[in-house]
Design a protein around this motif. Sequence first.
Motif, PDB file in Angstrom:
ATOM      1  N   GLU A 147       0.847  -1.185   0.000  1.00 11.13           N
ATOM      2  CA  GLU A 147       0.000   0.000   0.000  1.00 11.13           C
ATOM      3  C   GLU A 147       0.891   1.246   0.000  1.00 11.13           C
ATOM      4  N   LEU A 148       0.325   2.374  -0.379  1.00  5.86           N
ATOM      5  CA  LEU A 148       1.100   3.606  -0.426  1.00  5.86           C
ATOM      6  C   LEU A 148       1.538   4.000   0.987  1.00  5.86           C
ATOM      7  N   PRO A 149       2.827   4.412   1.156  1.00  6.36           N
ATOM      8  CA  PRO A 149       3.277   4.844   2.484  1.00  6.36           C
ATOM      9  C   PRO A 149       2.707   6.211   2.830  1.00  6.36           C
ATOM     10  N   VAL A 163      12.378  11.773  -0.121  1.00  9.00           N
ATOM     11  CA  VAL A 163      11.389  11.667  -1.180  1.00  9.00           C
ATOM     12  C   VAL A 163      11.857  10.784  -2.324  1.00  9.00           C
ATOM     13  N   GLY A 164      13.170  10.834  -2.658  1.00  2.00           N
ATOM     14  CA  GLY A 164      13.682  10.052  -3.783  1.00  2.00           C
ATOM     15  C   GLY A 164      13.872   8.585  -3.494  1.00  2.00           C
ATOM     16  N   GLY A 186       0.964   5.708  -9.609  1.00  5.76           N
ATOM     17  CA  GLY A 186      -0.451   5.409  -9.373  1.00  5.76           C
ATOM     18  C   GLY A 186      -0.618   4.796  -8.012  1.00  5.76           C
ATOM     19  N   PRO A 187      -1.293   3.630  -7.946  1.00  8.64           N
ATOM     20  CA  PRO A 187      -1.526   2.993  -6.648  1.00  8.64           C
ATOM     21  C   PRO A 187      -0.351   2.141  -6.197  1.00  8.64           C
ATOM     22  N   LEU A 188       0.703   2.078  -7.020  1.00  7.29           N
ATOM     23  CA  LEU A 188       1.846   1.224  -6.704  1.00  7.29           C
ATOM     24  C   LEU A 188       3.020   2.046  -6.203  1.00  7.29           C
ATOM     25  N   ALA A 189       3.780   1.450  -5.278  1.00  8.89           N
ATOM     26  CA  ALA A 189       4.969   2.124  -4.744  1.00  8.89           C
ATOM     27  C   ALA A 189       6.038   1.080  -4.489  1.00  8.89           C
TER      28      ALA A 189
END
Length: 368
Positions: free
Chosen positions: A81-83, A102-103, A109-112
């Motif tokens: 799931e997105l952090p 951040v990098g 999209g919904p993937l991380a």
Amino acid sequence: MTQRLPPSLTPLDTALAALLEAVDPVAPVDLPLAEAAGCIAAGMPLLPAYPPRDIAAVDGWALRANDLVGASSYSPVPLTELPAWVDAGDAMPAGCDCVLDVGAVEVSGPLAQVLAEGVPGQGVGRSGGDIAEDSLAAAAGYPVGAAALLLARVAGYDRLSVRRPRLRIVNVPGATATMQMIAGLACGAGLDVSAHEVGSRDVASIAEALDASACELLLTIGGTGVGRADAVVAALVQRGAQLSHGVALQPGRTAASGRLGKVPVVALPGSPAQALAVWFALVLPLIDRLAARQPRCAVTLPLARKVASSVGIAEIALLSGEHKTWMPLAVGEWPLRAIAGADAWLLIPASHEGFAAGEPVDAYLMRE
């Protein structure tokens, strides 16, 4: 011209003991933080832990370090799931123990996926990390400095309990520069200072200004000699002061000290050098007693060269710090340039002939 002196000189130790006799610390007062600066702390409250909980110390992604083992740009770790994104100062989300830049996380999209490992505590400000639970902003008996004010503000306090003795300064004409110097030193020492200029040097005008009803310490500036225009001692006696005129101290021999009622009074000479010496030798110990200050710290260094002194009178030497030694600038008589260049002062007791070159001495800093 040779300075005329009082007919007798009271030993410095005797004059100081008489000033300090029956002097008790003033009662603490609660002051706004800005006014408490420089005052002596009294009964400081215990501070709560800060931060009160784990917070993000940097902007980034809040994650759990154990979920990121082996993550790299060559072997990204996908997330289910997105952090959570956190800004610096935000409370850490439950279960998260690190913050990645951040990098370090790619979001599509919904993937991380994560491109770097994290370690527990990375980018996190721990609870109590800045201020431990039940710590003090400042220890009682010590000056309230910038660090103590910072801790109090961060902890949410807007007032502190301090001791601030009230000082009344009465200045005779001709000693304004000295009065301003002493008033500045007094404010820096945390006193509540009121200064009053006398319009004339006559006994009646000076006596009228000698009101000790609303202060714990009374200082006069100027007019302590035995010249025709020196009327301060006579004015103090007229008001009922019990005084010793003349102190075995160089500079400062024409000073007077005693009491006006129950209030300690010190009459400082109008010369800046003499007034400053009396401030060091008599007034500072009195302020420390009134404010319940812990003993001042001396700095011990060897003397760069010999300091000679006459037995029978206490003398104060001005020193500058040079190559981890104390370099004497002036002893007994102080030109203004020596005052301006001094880093510390050294009291040479009346029983002492001075100090040899290389001998360690305990000197007090001019500016703490």
